[in-house]
Design a protein around this motif. Sequence first.
Motif: not given
Lengths: 248, 248
Positions: A135, A137-139, A141-142, A240, A242
């Motif tokens: 998560r 790393t996904l943030i 990316a966001a 974004y 999160h």
Amino acid sequence: LSNPLHPSPAHQRLIRKLETIADLTAGEKQAVSLLPLEIRSLAADSDIVSEGEVPSHCCLIIEGFACRYKVLNEGQRQIMSFHCAGDIPDLQSLHLPTMDHSLGTLTPVTAGFIPHGAIRELTRREPGVTAALWRDTLIDAAVFREWLVGVGRRSAHERIAHLLCEVYVKMRAVGLAEEHRMDLPLTQVELGDALGLSSVHVNRVLQDLRAANLISGRGRQTVIEDWPGLQHAGDFDATYLHLRKLAA
Amino acid sequence: LSNPLHPSPAHQRLIRKLETIADLTAGEKQAVSLLPLEIRSLAADSDIVSEGEVPSHCCLIIEGFACRYKVLNEGQRQIMSFHCAGDIPDLQSLHLPTMDHSLGTLTPVTAGFIPHGAIRELTRREPGVTAALWRDTLIDAAVFREWLVGVGRRSAHERIAHLLCEVYVKMRAVGLAEEHRMDLPLTQVELGDALGLSSVHVNRVLQDLRAANLISGRGRQTVIEDWPGLQHAGDFDATYLHLRKLAA
DNA sequence: CGTCTAATTGAAGCATCTCAACATGCGTGG
DNA sequence: CCACGCATGTTGAGATGCTTCAATTAGACG
């Protein structure tokens, strides 16, 4: 190794950061606090990992500021993210062995280096921690996406206001900023390199924002005088990021 | 559900894509080919998932092209990525429940919707697949970074040449392009929205690239006339795509 | 206090944008 | 099969946000 009942300040930083984005059980936090850390001090403006390298450790920022960046052939630099205490900016190296960008310090930094093996081991045992790291790393990316929108479609004024909002919210979430006040160790050149602007233009826009009474404070100490106004000026919406809970 | 010994074309597309970025065992591929897929046809220029939604499925593109984008208050659009068959553009929704951007079609698309639960189940059983999926989202992030560098620091000519190189390499890797030739269903408006340029300027730059004999072909069919030249013009280096093997 | 980095100011240039018109091509219905 | 209509591509001309260059001021630190 550290004592899980009394995590080191470094581990506490990491856990605090992870708690801003995920809900960890006591057992998961304990597992995180057992991660081996090789602590090192780094000078300002030095590379932690350079483009092309194949690191064997991830770098936890314990104190100070870092950024990820790329340098183009004509010498121009693009900064792609800023990182503060609690962040692991090169977490992606766990699954993307060779660095496609550099990670450097902006201020003096104390960092904790965690062997990839230790993190892999941790993810093998703790699916909840794996989810939290994924998560994270996904943030990242966001945030890249949001910056992309900024440089692609927003004016210089919006971009700068937006960045100030973002950094403030992130620092506030991990307890690194007081209310509407933060220590932002970024030069105008660095801001420009992050926003795709010249430092000259950054300077003029910052003056405008100060004149509009949105911000004040010179140099590192930045005060947000008008938080709703700054968010509006930057077209900022924290969705974004999160975060589990947002700063007021 | 599909027969693991004879995966459906849709599952084959997914597996082929994953194989371009990770080394999967036979067992892992079989596990992937057992993913339930609800196949649906979508019109061009329609939203698959919209900003603000909380999807319960991930979307596998089986045929056609899609993009991720955000729309600003003044109506400007920023496209953040292009996706073709084999991609799961909203994989991040597995760990970031609410969409911070939209996913839309560019052409008619046939898509396979996979319940989050099924993917979670898969990741619980197959650490190798988890790593591959995580890696996929990390490569997405690497592409965002590269686009960020483009809009931040590269000229319009470089940006367009760079994008053409990127799309070609990605499509070639999954078998969707012939040598130095591809079917690129992007309008000049869409290119502009992706690159932070006006369609007028995209038009003029494309003419320059054609005049310089780097590319040819009008409309969808794009031919790369001078592959080294185009890479040079776009300052393109495929490292950031982290493919297992690169197209010549 | 002198030195160095960062911030500030001015002026000229240009890459790209906006607006607005026109051309092309392609699908569709008559 | 032709004619219409609409999306896309193309062109021109004028406007502008931001850049570059270059000089000056301010601030921090030994």
